[in-house]
Design an enzyme around this catalytic site. Structure first.
Site, PDB file in Angstrom:
ATOM      1  N   ASN A  80       0.731  -0.975   0.038  1.00 49.36           N
ATOM      2  CA  ASN A  80       0.056  -0.003  -0.205  1.00 49.36           C
ATOM      3  C   ASN A  80       0.924   1.215  -0.106  1.00 49.36           C
ATOM      4  O   ASN A  80       1.517   1.481   1.095  1.00 49.36           O
ATOM      5  CB  ASN A  80      -0.943   0.155   1.310  1.00 49.36           C
ATOM      6  N   LEU A  81       1.029   2.029  -1.218  1.00 47.31           N
ATOM      7  CA  LEU A  81       2.144   2.988  -1.344  1.00 47.31           C
ATOM      8  C   LEU A  81       1.358   4.307  -0.607  1.00 47.31           C
ATOM      9  O   LEU A  81       2.230   5.200  -0.604  1.00 47.31           O
ATOM     10  CB  LEU A  81       2.382   3.176  -2.612  1.00 47.31           C
ATOM     11  N   LYS A  82       0.132   4.340  -0.331  1.00 47.38           N
ATOM     12  CA  LYS A  82      -0.617   5.442   0.371  1.00 47.38           C
ATOM     13  C   LYS A  82      -0.287   6.790  -0.656  1.00 47.38           C
ATOM     14  O   LYS A  82      -0.313   6.705  -1.812  1.00 47.38           O
ATOM     15  CB  LYS A  82      -0.040   5.638   1.867  1.00 47.38           C
TER      16      LYS A  82
ATOM     17  N   HIS B 166      -9.408   0.725   4.721  1.00 44.81           N
ATOM     18  CA  HIS B 166      -8.562   0.770   5.357  1.00 44.81           C
ATOM     19  C   HIS B 166      -8.580   1.993   6.759  1.00 44.81           C
ATOM     20  O   HIS B 166      -9.312   2.868   6.412  1.00 44.81           O
ATOM     21  CB  HIS B 166      -7.366   1.543   4.415  1.00 44.81           C
TER      22      HIS B 166
ATOM     23  N   GLU C  61      -5.194  -5.519  10.354  1.00 46.60           N
ATOM     24  CA  GLU C  61      -4.452  -4.461  10.297  1.00 46.60           C
ATOM     25  C   GLU C  61      -4.739  -3.574  11.917  1.00 46.60           C
ATOM     26  O   GLU C  61      -5.431  -2.797  11.761  1.00 46.60           O
ATOM     27  CB  GLU C  61      -4.479  -3.349   9.287  1.00 46.60           C
TER      28      GLU C  61
ATOM     29  N   GLY D   5       2.076   1.933  10.708  1.00 44.85           N
ATOM     30  CA  GLY D   5       3.044   2.886  10.733  1.00 44.85           C
ATOM     31  C   GLY D   5       3.791   3.259  11.897  1.00 44.85           C
ATOM     32  O   GLY D   5       4.452   4.588  11.923  1.00 44.85           O
TER      33      GLY D   5
ATOM     34  N   SER E 219       3.197  -2.381  10.556  1.00 43.51           N
ATOM     35  CA  SER E 219       4.499  -2.328  10.696  1.00 43.51           C
ATOM     36  C   SER E 219       5.377  -3.865  10.274  1.00 43.51           C
ATOM     37  O   SER E 219       6.080  -4.015  10.878  1.00 43.51           O
ATOM     38  CB  SER E 219       4.812  -1.996  12.116  1.00 43.51           C
TER      39      SER E 219
HETATM   40  P1  PGA Z   1       2.773   0.097   7.747  1.00 41.75           P
HETATM   41  O1  PGA Z   1       1.327   0.272   6.945  1.00 41.75           O
HETATM   42  O2  PGA Z   1       3.307  -0.891   7.002  1.00 41.75           O
HETATM   43  O3  PGA Z   1       3.255   1.391   7.498  1.00 41.75           O
HETATM   44  O4  PGA Z   1       2.363  -0.244   9.082  1.00 41.75           O
HETATM   45  C1  PGA Z   1       0.527  -0.789   6.693  1.00 41.75           C
HETATM   46  C2  PGA Z   1      -1.015  -0.352   6.182  1.00 41.75           C
HETATM   47  O5  PGA Z   1      -1.296   0.892   6.164  1.00 41.75           O
HETATM   48  O6  PGA Z   1      -1.513  -1.116   5.169  1.00 41.75           O
END
Ligand code: PGA
Length: 235
Positions: free
Chosen positions: A6-8, A88, A157, A163, A193
Site C-alpha cells: 500500500n503505497l498510500k 483501510h 491491521e 506506521g 509495521s
Molecule cells: P505500515 O502500513 O506497514 O506502514 O504499518 C500498513 C498499512 O497501512 O497497510
C-alpha cells in the site's frame, strides 16, 4: 501467498513507474509464483502488463458523476483496474468513512466482480479494553460485508501498529487470525509495521496467508525481499 504494498500518498507517477518496472523484473527473474498486489496513489494508476496486480486504494461507489475529489469505475476501467482496497484504517479514522459508506463501496465493487482487499483492525483503546471488547469491535467491521464473496481478501491491521513500528506479538497475531478465520475463510493478510526484519516470522504463522505492507514497501528492494521470503516458504 499474497504480498501487497500500500503505497498510500507516496511516490509520483514517474517514480511509481520505475518501482513497478523493478518489481516486475524481480518477479520474472526469480520466477515468483506468489500473488503480488500494489496499491499506488490515485494519480499513479496505470495499465500494468507485468505480473503485478495494480489496485486502487479507494474509489467511490459510482461509475462517474458529480463527486468532487473522488474517482469511480470509469477512471478505473481506463487502466483495467479490477482490484480495490476498502476499509483501510486511515480512511476510517482520518477521513471518517463509516461502516455504512464502506459497505456501499463493497457492494458496488463486489457486483462488478472486483478483487476486494477489505481491512479490519482495532484502535489501541479497544485492544486495551480486553479481548472480548476488541473482538466485538473487529466483528462490527464485518457488518454488512459478504464474507463468502469469492474475490474477497481480508487484511487484519491493528490501527496502533500501522506506521508505528509496533506490532502485536506473533502469538497474538496467530490467535486473532485464528478467530478471524472462523468468520471468513477468505485469505487473511496481516498488516501493520511489517518489514524485512519481521516479515518471515509473520508469514510462517498459522492462518496468515500473506502481508499488507505500507512504509517498508516504499523501498522496492525491501518489498522484493519480503516477496522472496513468501516464495521460499511456499516451496
Ligand atoms: P505500515 O502500513 O506497514 O506502514 O504499518 C500498513 C498499512 O497501512 O497497510
Amino acid at each position: 501467498m499474497i504480498i501487497a504494498a500500500n503505497l498510500k500518498t507516496n511516490l509520483t507517477r514517474k517514480t511509481t513507474l520505475d518501482y513497478l518496472g523493478e518489481l516486475n523484473s524481480f518477479i520474472q527473474k526469480n520466477h515468483i509464483s506468489q500473488e503480488v498486489l500494489v496499491f499506488p496513489a490515485m494519480s499513479s494508476l496505470n495499465s500494468c502488463d507485468g505480473d503485478v496486480i495494480l489496485g486502487a486504494q479507494n474509489a467511490y461507489a459510482t461509475k462517474n458523476g458529480a463527486f468532487t475529489g473522488e474517482i469511480g469505475l470509469e477512471q478505473l476501467e481506463e487502466f483495467s483496474i479490477k482490484t480495490i482496497l476498502i476499509g483501510h484504517s486511515e480512511r476510517r479514522h482520518i477521513l471518517g468513512e463509516t461502516q455504512e459508506e464502506i459497505v456501499k463501496k463493497f457492494n458496488y465493487y463486489k457486483k462488478l466482480g472486483f478483487k476486494i482487499v477489505y481491512c479490519v483492525g482495532e484502535p489501541l483503546e479497544k485492544r486495551e479494553a480486553g479481548k472480548e471488547e476488541m473482538m466485538q469491535y473487529i466483528s462490527s467491521q464485518y457488518k454488512g460485508i459478504d464474507t463468502m464473496y469469492e474475490n474477497l481478501i481480508i487484511a487484519y491491521e491493528p490501527v496502533w501498529a500501522i506506521g508505528t513500528g509496533l506490532t502485536p506479538t506473533l502469538v497474538d497475531i496467530e490467535n486473532i487470525h485464528t478467530d478471524l478465520k472462523a468468520k471468513s475463510s477468505a485469505p487473511l493478510l496481516y498488516g501493520g509495521s511489517v518489514k524485512v526484519t519481521n516479515a518471515k516470522e509473520v508469514l510462517t504463522l498459522k492462518n496468515v496467508d500473506g502481508i499488507l505492507v505500507g512504509s517498508a514497501a516504499l523501498y522496492v528492494e525491501h518489498f522484493c525481499t519480503m516477496i522472496s521470503y513468501a516464495q521460499d516458504l511456499s516451496q
